[in-house]
Design a protein around this motif. Structure first.
Motif, PDB file in Angstrom:
ATOM      1  N   VAL A   1       0.840  -1.196   0.000  1.00 11.66           N
ATOM      2  CA  VAL A   1       0.000   0.000   0.000  1.00 11.66           C
ATOM      3  C   VAL A   1       0.877   1.249   0.000  1.00 11.66           C
ATOM      4  CG1 VAL A   1      -1.866   1.203   1.185  1.00 11.66           C
ATOM      5  CG2 VAL A   1      -1.745  -1.285   1.292  1.00 11.66           C
ATOM      6  N   ALA A   2       1.934   1.237   0.805  1.00 13.89           N
ATOM      7  CA  ALA A   2       2.834   2.392   0.890  1.00 13.89           C
ATOM      8  C   ALA A   2       3.603   2.602  -0.412  1.00 13.89           C
ATOM      9  CB  ALA A   2       3.813   2.198   2.045  1.00 13.89           C
ATOM     10  N   ILE A   3       3.990   1.522  -1.070  1.00 10.80           N
ATOM     11  CA  ILE A   3       4.699   1.654  -2.354  1.00 10.80           C
ATOM     12  C   ILE A   3       3.800   2.325  -3.386  1.00 10.80           C
ATOM     13  CG2 ILE A   3       5.713   0.357  -4.267  1.00 10.80           C
ATOM     14  CD1 ILE A   3       6.669  -1.702  -2.223  1.00 10.80           C
ATOM     15  N   ALA A   4       2.565   1.847  -3.484  1.00  8.17           N
ATOM     16  CA  ALA A   4       1.623   2.446  -4.440  1.00  8.17           C
ATOM     17  C   ALA A   4       1.307   3.893  -4.060  1.00  8.17           C
ATOM     18  CB  ALA A   4       0.340   1.617  -4.492  1.00  8.17           C
ATOM     19  N   HIS A   5       1.189   4.161  -2.766  1.00  6.47           N
ATOM     20  CA  HIS A   5       0.908   5.527  -2.316  1.00  6.47           C
ATOM     21  C   HIS A   5       2.075   6.463  -2.657  1.00  6.47           C
ATOM     22  CE1 HIS A   5      -0.719   8.744   0.174  1.00  6.47           C
ATOM     23  NE2 HIS A   5       0.472   8.866   0.762  1.00  6.47           N
ATOM     24  N   THR A   6       3.283   5.990  -2.496  1.00  5.75           N
ATOM     25  CA  THR A   6       4.466   6.809  -2.809  1.00  5.75           C
ATOM     26  C   THR A   6       4.517   7.143  -4.292  1.00  5.75           C
ATOM     27  OG1 THR A   6       5.660   5.715  -1.003  1.00  5.75           O
ATOM     28  CG2 THR A   6       6.972   6.920  -2.626  1.00  5.75           C
ATOM     29  N   ILE A   7       4.288   6.145  -5.130  1.00  2.39           N
ATOM     30  CA  ILE A   7       4.311   6.392  -6.580  1.00  2.39           C
ATOM     31  C   ILE A   7       3.213   7.374  -6.975  1.00  2.39           C
ATOM     32  CG2 ILE A   7       4.014   5.301  -8.838  1.00  2.39           C
ATOM     33  CD1 ILE A   7       5.201   2.747  -7.638  1.00  2.39           C
ATOM     34  N   GLY A   8       2.012   7.173  -6.451  1.00  2.00           N
ATOM     35  CA  GLY A   8       0.916   8.069  -6.789  1.00  2.00           C
ATOM     36  C   GLY A   8       1.150   9.486  -6.315  1.00  2.00           C
ATOM     37  N   HIS A   9       1.724   9.640  -5.123  1.00  2.00           N
ATOM     38  CA  HIS A   9       1.978  10.977  -4.570  1.00  2.00           C
ATOM     39  C   HIS A   9       3.030  11.719  -5.388  1.00  2.00           C
ATOM     40  CE1 HIS A   9       2.685  14.254  -1.927  1.00  2.00           C
ATOM     41  NE2 HIS A   9       3.773  13.756  -1.349  1.00  2.00           N
ATOM     42  N   VAL A  10       4.131  11.050  -5.718  1.00  2.92           N
ATOM     43  CA  VAL A  10       5.200  11.700  -6.493  1.00  2.92           C
ATOM     44  C   VAL A  10       4.714  12.018  -7.905  1.00  2.92           C
ATOM     45  CG1 VAL A  10       7.514  11.400  -7.452  1.00  2.92           C
ATOM     46  CG2 VAL A  10       7.013  10.627  -5.125  1.00  2.92           C
ATOM     47  N   ALA A  11       3.983  11.086  -8.520  1.00  2.40           N
ATOM     48  CA  ALA A  11       3.501  11.320  -9.886  1.00  2.40           C
ATOM     49  C   ALA A  11       2.547  12.503  -9.935  1.00  2.40           C
ATOM     50  CB  ALA A  11       2.810  10.059 -10.408  1.00  2.40           C
TER      51      ALA A  11
ATOM     52  N   ALA B   1      -1.625   4.258  -9.836  1.00  2.67           N
ATOM     53  CA  ALA B   1      -1.002   3.896  -8.561  1.00  2.67           C
ATOM     54  C   ALA B   1      -2.016   3.916  -7.420  1.00  2.67           C
ATOM     55  CB  ALA B   1       0.152   4.845  -8.255  1.00  2.67           C
ATOM     56  N   PHE B   2      -2.888   4.894  -7.406  1.00  5.86           N
ATOM     57  CA  PHE B   2      -3.868   4.977  -6.334  1.00  5.86           C
ATOM     58  C   PHE B   2      -4.911   3.865  -6.438  1.00  5.86           C
ATOM     59  CE2 PHE B   2      -2.942   9.739  -5.767  1.00  5.86           C
ATOM     60  CZ  PHE B   2      -2.050   9.458  -4.738  1.00  5.86           C
ATOM     61  N   VAL B   3      -5.196   3.396  -7.648  1.00  8.02           N
ATOM     62  CA  VAL B   3      -6.095   2.247  -7.792  1.00  8.02           C
ATOM     63  C   VAL B   3      -5.465   1.007  -7.163  1.00  8.02           C
ATOM     64  CG1 VAL B   3      -7.093   0.647  -9.470  1.00  8.02           C
ATOM     65  CG2 VAL B   3      -7.333   3.109  -9.802  1.00  8.02           C
ATOM     66  N   PHE B   4      -4.197   0.772  -7.449  1.00  7.90           N
ATOM     67  CA  PHE B   4      -3.522  -0.379  -6.835  1.00  7.90           C
ATOM     68  C   PHE B   4      -3.382  -0.189  -5.331  1.00  7.90           C
ATOM     69  CE2 PHE B   4      -2.096  -1.365 -11.188  1.00  7.90           C
ATOM     70  CZ  PHE B   4      -2.293  -2.735 -11.201  1.00  7.90           C
ATOM     71  N   ARG B   5      -3.216   1.045  -4.882  1.00  2.00           N
ATOM     72  CA  ARG B   5      -3.166   1.296  -3.441  1.00  2.00           C
ATOM     73  C   ARG B   5      -4.464   0.857  -2.781  1.00  2.00           C
ATOM     74  NH1 ARG B   5      -3.666   7.357  -1.338  1.00  2.00           N
ATOM     75  NH2 ARG B   5      -5.718   6.927  -2.251  1.00  2.00           N
ATOM     76  N   ASN B   6      -5.592   1.190  -3.384  1.00  2.66           N
ATOM     77  CA  ASN B   6      -6.881   0.794  -2.814  1.00  2.66           C
ATOM     78  C   ASN B   6      -7.060  -0.719  -2.826  1.00  2.66           C
ATOM     79  OD1 ASN B   6      -7.419   3.535  -2.536  1.00  2.66           O
ATOM     80  ND2 ASN B   6      -8.565   3.656  -4.461  1.00  2.66           N
ATOM     81  N   ILE B   7      -6.596  -1.370  -3.905  1.00  2.00           N
ATOM     82  CA  ILE B   7      -6.718  -2.832  -3.995  1.00  2.00           C
ATOM     83  C   ILE B   7      -5.870  -3.500  -2.931  1.00  2.00           C
ATOM     84  CG2 ILE B   7      -6.214  -4.826  -5.442  1.00  2.00           C
ATOM     85  CD1 ILE B   7      -6.942  -3.113  -7.868  1.00  2.00           C
ATOM     86  N   PHE B   8      -4.618  -3.063  -2.797  1.00  2.00           N
ATOM     87  CA  PHE B   8      -3.736  -3.647  -1.783  1.00  2.00           C
ATOM     88  C   PHE B   8      -4.263  -3.378  -0.380  1.00  2.00           C
ATOM     89  CE2 PHE B   8      -0.122  -2.981  -5.015  1.00  2.00           C
ATOM     90  CZ  PHE B   8      -0.353  -4.229  -5.558  1.00  2.00           C
ATOM     91  N   SER B   9      -4.855  -2.205  -0.188  1.00  2.00           N
ATOM     92  CA  SER B   9      -5.379  -1.870   1.132  1.00  2.00           C
ATOM     93  C   SER B   9      -6.541  -2.775   1.505  1.00  2.00           C
ATOM     94  CB  SER B   9      -5.827  -0.403   1.150  1.00  2.00           C
ATOM     95  OG  SER B   9      -6.335  -0.051   2.403  1.00  2.00           O
TER      96      SER B   9
END
Length: 443
Positions: free
Chosen positions: A161-171, A246-254
């Motif tokens: 979740v944190a990896i996807a969140h980091t990518i989405g935030h930086v992008a 990235a945020f879609v994958f963050r939600n899925i992983f969460s």
């Protein structure tokens, strides 16, 4: 009949002497009493067609109820008592929404100001996560907020979740640095389309046709806005698209990794920020580095003055605050309400950024933005109705087969779980309605 039943006079003495003593009824039409205080109506926890046991008891007993004013015979509370918590909860949700939108608008304004003078999105993203981590560590140390009880399994589940969140935030920050704030949020409104496509092609989930049709205005509106954007930049466009993915994958992983984890929304986002900061730091040093930061900082301070330092502090603090409030509001409301609120948030950010930065907007570009935002709203409504239709069909199928089904399992499948592992107050399962194959399941 009810008035007559309520006016029965029953004599205990006469009951003991003769079993055939008739009950004395007063006339139904009672004289008007000017000083009489009406009894408060009560809302039953059951539908009206489930009131037969209570009415039968009233007919058989022929006696006045001895229940206190705060509760009726069926355990219901008066309207005045029941309405007060609902009004307080609605007011609380309203405060959450207003605070969430205001903080988000302020963050986007200061973030864009910082990136205009200091175009280094990797450091800007790092400072946002660092400020939030510092705020929460101080809150836990001073007992302002209760520290979460975590273990190694929790942090393992939080890692993807944190990896996807980091990518989405930086992008998203890279996109903000290259294009207008309004354009970034128009493209980010297409996140529901990414959610459906990822679930369909990567997870093998199938959706009914109305869901796919609801994506057409989102995709068409974003495409129209991108084609007519005056300051179009490919890096900014791709940054917003990568952020959506990235945020879609963050939600899925969460959803997959955090099942059964009892952490409040505020502490969950705090832990997410800290782990994302640890992940982002080495990449930020590798992509930009201290020498570039020092030179850019000196130029920004020389151009803007001391106010630049306050801009950086404001964008860092407000980033954490608006995300924290959004996670706190998700503890109080349903996902449908949250998605509608998120749509309205984007409208407020787009309008505020256009006014403040005087972004030139063509009529066709504004039309595309409006279509995309409207499509996002329609999508949230279609998803909600589809879920209710599916659950109603599921209940009817179980009833037709005369098989038992677990209410808790059904609630867990359709309703957002609270931090204590129990369905929230909004997730009310009307068992009587489902048993009679009527109404709906309320989530």
């Amino acid at each position: 009949m009810l008035a007559a039943a309520a006016s029965v006079k029953f004599s205990p003495a006469s009951a003991g002497t003769s079993s055939t003593t008739k009950l004395a009824f007063k006339p139904v039409h009672l004289p008007f009493l000017p000083n009489a205080v009406p009894r408060p109506l009560s809302l039953s926890a059951r539908p009206l067609y489930r009131q037969e046991p209570f009415l039968a008891a009233a007919r058989n007993d022929r006696a006045a109820s001895t229940a206190p004013p705060a509760a009726t015979a069926d355990g219901a509370r008066p309207v005045e008592t029941a309405a007060a918590p609902e009004a307080a909860k609605s007011a609380k949700i309203g405060v959450y929404f207003a605070t969430w939108w205001a903080l988000n608008v302020i963050f986007n304004i200061y973030n864009k100001k910082v990136l205009n003078a200091f175009p280094y999105p990797w450091l800007t993203s790092t400072l946002s996560l660092a400020a939030g981590s510092a705020i929460m560590l101080v809150s836990w140390a001073t007992r302002i907020a209760e520290a979460p009880q975590t273990d190694l399994d929790f942090w393992k589940a939080l890692s993807p979740v944190a990896i996807a969140h980091t990518i989405g935030h930086v992008a998203a920050t890279v996109s903000m640095a290259k294009v207008a704030v309004s354009f970034t949020h128009i493209i980010k409104s297409a996140e529901p389309a990414f959610s459906v496509l990822v679930s369909r092609f990567f997870l093998g989930e199938h959706f009914p046709l109305p869901v796919y049709f609801s994506l057409l205005p989102i995709i068409g509106g974003c495409a129209l806005a991108a084609v007519t954007e005056l300051n179009f930049n490919m890096i900014g466009f791709l940054g917003a698209m990568i952020s959506n993915l990235a945020f879609v994958f963050r939600n899925i992983f969460s959803k997959k990794g955090m099942k059964g984890k009892s952490v409040s929304g505020m502490n969950y986002y705090a832990c997410l920020s800290m782990l994302s900061l640890v992940i982002l730091l080495p990449f930020a040093f590798a992509m930009e580095g201290p020498k570039v930061w020092a030179a850019g900082w000196q130029n920004a301070v020389a151009e803007i003055g001391p106010n630049f330092v306050w801009w950086v502090a404001a964008q860092s603090v407000f980033y954490h605050l608006y995300n924290q409030v959004s996670y706190m509001s998700l503890d109080e409301i349903s996902p449908l309400t949250f998605s509608v609120g998120n749509t309205m948030k984007r409208i407020s950010v787009i309008v505020a950024s256009i006014i403040i930065f005087r972004t030139p907007v063509q009529p066709v570009n504004a039309l595309g933005a409006a279509i995309a935002i409207l499509g996002t709203f329609i999508y949230s409504q279609v998803i909600h109705l589809t879920r209710l239709t599916y659950l109603t069909a599921y209940v009817r199928k179980k009833e037709a087969s005369n098989s038992e089904f677990d209410t808790k399992t059904l609630l867990a499948s359709c309703c957002r779980q609270s931090s204590k592992g129990k369905p929230s107050k909004r997730c009310l399962f009307r068992r009587e309605s489902a048993r009679r194959r009527s109404d709906t399941i309320c989530c």
